[in-house]
Design a protein around this motif. Structure first.
Motif, PDB file in Angstrom:
ATOM      1  N   PHE A  57       2.200  -4.745 -10.623  1.00  0.00           N
ATOM      2  CA  PHE A  57       3.141  -5.632  -9.936  1.00  0.00           C
ATOM      3  C   PHE A  57       2.607  -7.059  -9.825  1.00  0.00           C
ATOM      4  CE2 PHE A  57       5.333  -1.768  -9.082  1.00  0.00           C
ATOM      5  CZ  PHE A  57       6.651  -2.133  -8.843  1.00  0.00           C
ATOM      6  N   GLU A  58       1.289  -7.225  -9.768  1.00  0.00           N
ATOM      7  CA  GLU A  58       0.716  -8.572  -9.674  1.00  0.00           C
ATOM      8  C   GLU A  58       0.978  -9.407 -10.926  1.00  0.00           C
ATOM      9  OE1 GLU A  58      -3.375  -7.820  -8.596  1.00  0.00           O
ATOM     10  OE2 GLU A  58      -2.946  -8.254  -6.494  1.00  0.00           O
ATOM     11  N   GLU A  59       1.338  -8.767 -12.025  1.00  0.00           N
ATOM     12  CA  GLU A  59       1.708  -9.524 -13.223  1.00  0.00           C
ATOM     13  C   GLU A  59       2.977 -10.340 -12.990  1.00  0.00           C
ATOM     14  OE1 GLU A  59       1.739  -7.375 -16.902  1.00  0.00           O
ATOM     15  OE2 GLU A  59       0.033  -6.137 -16.291  1.00  0.00           O
ATOM     16  N   TYR A  60       3.719 -10.008 -11.941  1.00  0.00           N
ATOM     17  CA  TYR A  60       4.990 -10.684 -11.657  1.00  0.00           C
ATOM     18  C   TYR A  60       4.921 -11.579 -10.424  1.00  0.00           C
ATOM     19  CZ  TYR A  60       6.657  -7.466 -15.152  1.00  0.00           C
ATOM     20  OH  TYR A  60       6.821  -6.777 -16.335  1.00  0.00           O
ATOM     21  N   GLY A  61       3.810 -11.540  -9.682  1.00  0.00           N
ATOM     22  CA  GLY A  61       3.692 -12.396  -8.506  1.00  0.00           C
ATOM     23  C   GLY A  61       2.760 -11.802  -7.468  1.00  0.00           C
ATOM     24  N   ALA A  62       2.766 -12.439  -6.305  1.00  0.00           N
ATOM     25  CA  ALA A  62       1.872 -12.054  -5.207  1.00  0.00           C
ATOM     26  C   ALA A  62       2.325 -10.742  -4.569  1.00  0.00           C
ATOM     27  CB  ALA A  62       1.835 -13.155  -4.163  1.00  0.00           C
ATOM     28  N   VAL A  63       1.395  -9.812  -4.436  1.00  0.00           N
ATOM     29  CA  VAL A  63       1.667  -8.512  -3.810  1.00  0.00           C
ATOM     30  C   VAL A  63       1.045  -8.514  -2.417  1.00  0.00           C
ATOM     31  CG1 VAL A  63       1.214  -6.032  -3.948  1.00  0.00           C
ATOM     32  CG2 VAL A  63       1.768  -7.308  -6.024  1.00  0.00           C
ATOM     33  N   ASP A  64       1.873  -8.245  -1.403  1.00  0.00           N
ATOM     34  CA  ASP A  64       1.375  -8.193  -0.025  1.00  0.00           C
ATOM     35  C   ASP A  64       0.746  -6.848   0.297  1.00  0.00           C
ATOM     36  OD1 ASP A  64       2.190 -10.797   0.494  1.00  0.00           O
ATOM     37  OD2 ASP A  64       4.098 -10.180   1.379  1.00  0.00           O
ATOM     38  N   SER A  65       1.374  -5.752  -0.162  1.00  0.00           N
ATOM     39  CA  SER A  65       0.836  -4.422   0.131  1.00  0.00           C
ATOM     40  C   SER A  65       1.364  -3.399  -0.862  1.00  0.00           C
ATOM     41  CB  SER A  65       1.199  -3.985   1.555  1.00  0.00           C
ATOM     42  OG  SER A  65       2.588  -3.790   1.682  1.00  0.00           O
ATOM     43  N   VAL A  66       0.598  -2.322  -1.006  1.00  0.00           N
ATOM     44  CA  VAL A  66       0.975  -1.204  -1.872  1.00  0.00           C
ATOM     45  C   VAL A  66       0.664   0.068  -1.103  1.00  0.00           C
ATOM     46  CG1 VAL A  66       0.490   0.013  -4.026  1.00  0.00           C
ATOM     47  CG2 VAL A  66       0.433  -2.478  -3.981  1.00  0.00           C
ATOM     48  N   LYS A  67       1.610   0.997  -1.096  1.00  0.00           N
ATOM     49  CA  LYS A  67       1.395   2.267  -0.400  1.00  0.00           C
ATOM     50  C   LYS A  67       1.996   3.394  -1.221  1.00  0.00           C
ATOM     51  CE  LYS A  67       0.288   4.922   3.062  1.00  0.00           C
ATOM     52  NZ  LYS A  67      -1.100   5.290   3.252  1.00  0.00           N
ATOM     53  N   ILE A  68       1.146   4.280  -1.727  1.00  0.00           N
ATOM     54  CA  ILE A  68       1.620   5.500  -2.374  1.00  0.00           C
ATOM     55  C   ILE A  68       1.672   6.572  -1.296  1.00  0.00           C
ATOM     56  CG2 ILE A  68       1.078   7.308  -4.047  1.00  0.00           C
ATOM     57  CD1 ILE A  68      -0.085   5.151  -5.864  1.00  0.00           C
ATOM     58  N   ILE A  69       2.786   7.254  -1.191  1.00  0.00           N
ATOM     59  CA  ILE A  69       2.982   8.254  -0.144  1.00  0.00           C
ATOM     60  C   ILE A  69       2.260   9.542  -0.526  1.00  0.00           C
ATOM     61  CG2 ILE A  69       4.693   9.516   1.218  1.00  0.00           C
ATOM     62  CD1 ILE A  69       4.665   6.380   1.528  1.00  0.00           C
ATOM     63  N   MET A  70       1.460  10.034   0.413  1.00  0.00           N
ATOM     64  CA  MET A  70       0.662  11.233   0.185  1.00  0.00           C
ATOM     65  C   MET A  70       1.173  12.383   1.046  1.00  0.00           C
ATOM     66  SD  MET A  70      -1.347   9.889  -1.916  1.00  0.00           S
ATOM     67  CE  MET A  70      -3.064  10.001  -2.261  1.00  0.00           C
ATOM     68  N   ASP A  71       1.055  13.595   0.519  1.00  0.00           N
ATOM     69  CA  ASP A  71       1.401  14.794   1.275  1.00  0.00           C
ATOM     70  C   ASP A  71       0.372  14.956   2.395  1.00  0.00           C
ATOM     71  OD1 ASP A  71       2.984  17.527   1.226  1.00  0.00           O
ATOM     72  OD2 ASP A  71       0.853  17.986   1.560  1.00  0.00           O
ATOM     73  N   LYS A  72       0.839  15.149   3.632  1.00  0.00           N
ATOM     74  CA  LYS A  72      -0.099  15.201   4.747  1.00  0.00           C
ATOM     75  C   LYS A  72      -0.927  16.478   4.774  1.00  0.00           C
ATOM     76  CE  LYS A  72       3.362  16.724   8.133  1.00  0.00           C
ATOM     77  NZ  LYS A  72       4.006  16.358   9.399  1.00  0.00           N
ATOM     78  N   PHE A  73      -0.500  17.516   4.090  1.00  0.00           N
ATOM     79  CA  PHE A  73      -1.253  18.767   4.083  1.00  0.00           C
ATOM     80  C   PHE A  73      -2.230  18.838   2.923  1.00  0.00           C
ATOM     81  CE2 PHE A  73       2.735  19.798   6.307  1.00  0.00           C
ATOM     82  CZ  PHE A  73       2.192  20.110   7.548  1.00  0.00           C
ATOM     83  N   SER A  74      -1.772  18.495   1.722  1.00  0.00           N
ATOM     84  CA  SER A  74      -2.636  18.615   0.544  1.00  0.00           C
ATOM     85  C   SER A  74      -3.431  17.344   0.270  1.00  0.00           C
ATOM     86  CB  SER A  74      -1.803  18.968  -0.690  1.00  0.00           C
ATOM     87  OG  SER A  74      -1.002  17.859  -1.074  1.00  0.00           O
ATOM     88  N   GLY A  75      -2.950  16.199   0.782  1.00  0.00           N
ATOM     89  CA  GLY A  75      -3.611  14.929   0.508  1.00  0.00           C
ATOM     90  C   GLY A  75      -3.311  14.381  -0.878  1.00  0.00           C
ATOM     91  N   LYS A  76      -2.409  15.028  -1.617  1.00  0.00           N
ATOM     92  CA  LYS A  76      -2.061  14.582  -2.963  1.00  0.00           C
ATOM     93  C   LYS A  76      -0.824  13.694  -2.927  1.00  0.00           C
ATOM     94  CE  LYS A  76      -4.057  18.629  -5.151  1.00  0.00           C
ATOM     95  NZ  LYS A  76      -3.851  19.801  -5.995  1.00  0.00           N
ATOM     96  N   SER A  77      -0.700  12.872  -3.958  1.00  0.00           N
ATOM     97  CA  SER A  77       0.439  11.971  -4.073  1.00  0.00           C
ATOM     98  C   SER A  77       1.744  12.746  -4.157  1.00  0.00           C
ATOM     99  CB  SER A  77       0.274  11.124  -5.343  1.00  0.00           C
ATOM    100  OG  SER A  77       1.468  10.431  -5.651  1.00  0.00           O
ATOM    101  N   LYS A  78       2.785  12.179  -3.536  1.00  0.00           N
ATOM    102  CA  LYS A  78       4.123  12.760  -3.657  1.00  0.00           C
ATOM    103  C   LYS A  78       4.875  12.167  -4.849  1.00  0.00           C
ATOM    104  CE  LYS A  78       5.169  14.282   0.995  1.00  0.00           C
ATOM    105  NZ  LYS A  78       6.255  14.331   1.975  1.00  0.00           N
TER     106      LYS A  78
END
Length: 106
Positions: A21-42
């Motif tokens: 995303f930074e190739e297109y401009g300033a990024v304020d934040s990035v958050k990948i949502i994780m499963d609260k039980f397994s800790g793996k990405s959703k």
């Protein structure tokens, strides 16, 4: 601008997403949502960009593009209060019905 990113490879990191995303401009934040039980990405997350114009350029450039072997989806994130307005009803609650149950006999 808050951007919803879906169909991510489960191994995609926040730093990989941010770099794209930074190739297109300033990024304020990035958050990948994780499963609260397994800790793996959703497989989805959110990218906040400072400028609406840069955010729209990122959506135009990255939507339906390949990242880590998956074709991702990038679109403007809907505010929380608007997300459920176009989904089916839920039921439940006191006196609201709700689901039956497995092999329930009447």
């Amino acid at each position: 601008m808050n951007i919803f990113v879906a169909k991510l490879n489960f191994d995609t990191s926040e730093s990989t997403l941010q770099a794209a995303f930074e190739e297109y401009g300033a990024v304020d934040s990035v958050k990948i949502i994780m499963d609260k039980f397994s800790g793996k990405s959703k497989g989805f997350g959110f990218v906040e960009m400072a400028s609406d114009e840069e955010g729209q350029n990122a959506i135009n450039g990255l939507n339906d593009q390949e990242m880590d072997g998956r074709t991702i989806v990038a679109k403007v994130a809907e505010p929380r209060e608007n997300r459920n307005s176009n989904r089916g009803g839920g039921g439940g609650g006191y006196g609201g019905g709700g689901g039956g149950g497995y092999n329930k006999r009447y």
